[in-house]
Design an enzyme around this catalytic site. Structure first.
Site, PDB file in Angstrom:
ATOM      1  N   SER A 272       0.844  -1.192   0.000  1.00 18.66           N
ATOM      2  CA  SER A 272       0.000   0.000   0.000  1.00 18.66           C
ATOM      3  C   SER A 272       0.881   1.244   0.000  1.00 18.66           C
ATOM      4  CB  SER A 272      -0.900   0.012   1.234  1.00 18.66           C
ATOM      5  OG  SER A 272      -1.587   1.248   1.361  1.00 18.66           O
TER       6      SER A 272
ATOM      7  N   TYR B  74      -1.198  -0.159  10.293  1.00 23.65           N
ATOM      8  CA  TYR B  74      -1.367  -0.729   8.945  1.00 23.65           C
ATOM      9  C   TYR B  74      -0.231  -0.275   8.032  1.00 23.65           C
ATOM     10  CZ  TYR B  74      -3.446  -1.446   4.293  1.00 23.65           C
ATOM     11  OH  TYR B  74      -3.677  -1.812   2.996  1.00 23.65           O
TER      12      TYR B  74
END
Length: 253
Positions: free
Chosen positions: A145, A158
């Protein structure tokens, strides 16, 4: 690329399913792995109708903690694909919630999020690398990501997991530089999927799973080591990484 064997870990994710459809159109043999057996079977049936090899199969498994261990589980997957794997896509992940980044966050929840998004993904990439090193060729791709490019207050757990995965994949790519084993790190921006259901959506920064899957398919074909998708996220993240800390700290992102 027609007729390859493709292992998709986290095959029920929206991006993975769209990627699988592209590979089905090439007549590839796929093994779809995830936790939801019923959903996996439905996807496999659809893929065969789209041209996937009739031997395309499914395997229900907790990818974050396989009971038999990562090496043994990967060996079983390899056997199910006829003894070799050409392409591995690590496509599962968990966004987590805002509570994980608060001062009183449950440490167990932090560990779980890191395990799902980083440590288990690195373990799968590692056993896949050992298999492909023995074969002398193959491609390992993992979906990270753009959140892993710089720690931000809104999702730093995250982001740390995806950043760690990206660093691991970078090292793996360095290890196999100059060989026929390719390593691809995928860094999507905002994608309209069930995982982002709780976020406000719309606007030019959001992409569809189909568009991201097509980018991944092309990156694997070309052996691109890092893919930002859509392409403009490379520019955005270059700017964000370059911001001086005093300026960055004033941003509510």
């Amino acid at each position: 690329m027609s007729g390859e064997t493709v292992l998709i870990l986290g095959a029920t994710s929206a991006i993975a399913e769209r990627f699988a459809r592209l590979r089905a159109a090439d007549g590839d043999r796929l093994l779809l792995v995830g936790r939801d057996a019923g959903r996996l079977d439905a996807i496999a049936t659809d893929l065969k109708a789209r041209g996937a090899d009739p031997a395309t199969a499914t395997l229900a498994l907790d990818l974050a903690a396989p009971a038999e261990g990562f090496a043994a589980a990967f060996a079983a997957m390899t056997a199910a694909l006829g003894g070799h794997v050409d392409v591995v896509l690590v496509a599962y992940g968990q966004l987590g919630d805002a509570a994980v980044t608060t001062a009183d966050a449950d440490p167990a929840a932090v560990v779980d999020l890191l395990t799902v998004n980083m440590t288990s993904a690195c373990a799968w990439a590692s056993v896949a690398a050992a298999h492909m090193e023995r074969r002398g060729r193959g491609t390992i791709a993992a979906i990270g990501s753009v959140a892993g490019d710089r720690g931000r207050r809104s999702n730093y757990v995250y982001g740390a997991a995806k950043g760690g995965l990206a660093l691991f994949m970078e090292g793996l790519a360095h290890r196999f530089a100059g060989t026929a084993v390719r390593v691809v790190t995928v860094k999507p921006g905002f994608v309209d999927t069930p995982m982002t259901a709780g976020m406000a959506k719309g606007g030019p920064l959001w992409a569809t799973p189909d568009a991201v899957a097509a980018d991944i398919d092309r990156a694997i074909a070309k052996g691109r080591p890092v893919l930002y998708t859509p392409w403009f996220w490379r520019i955005i993240m270059t700017i964000i990484r370059a911001l001086p800390r005093p300026i960055f700290n004033r941003m509510k992102i």
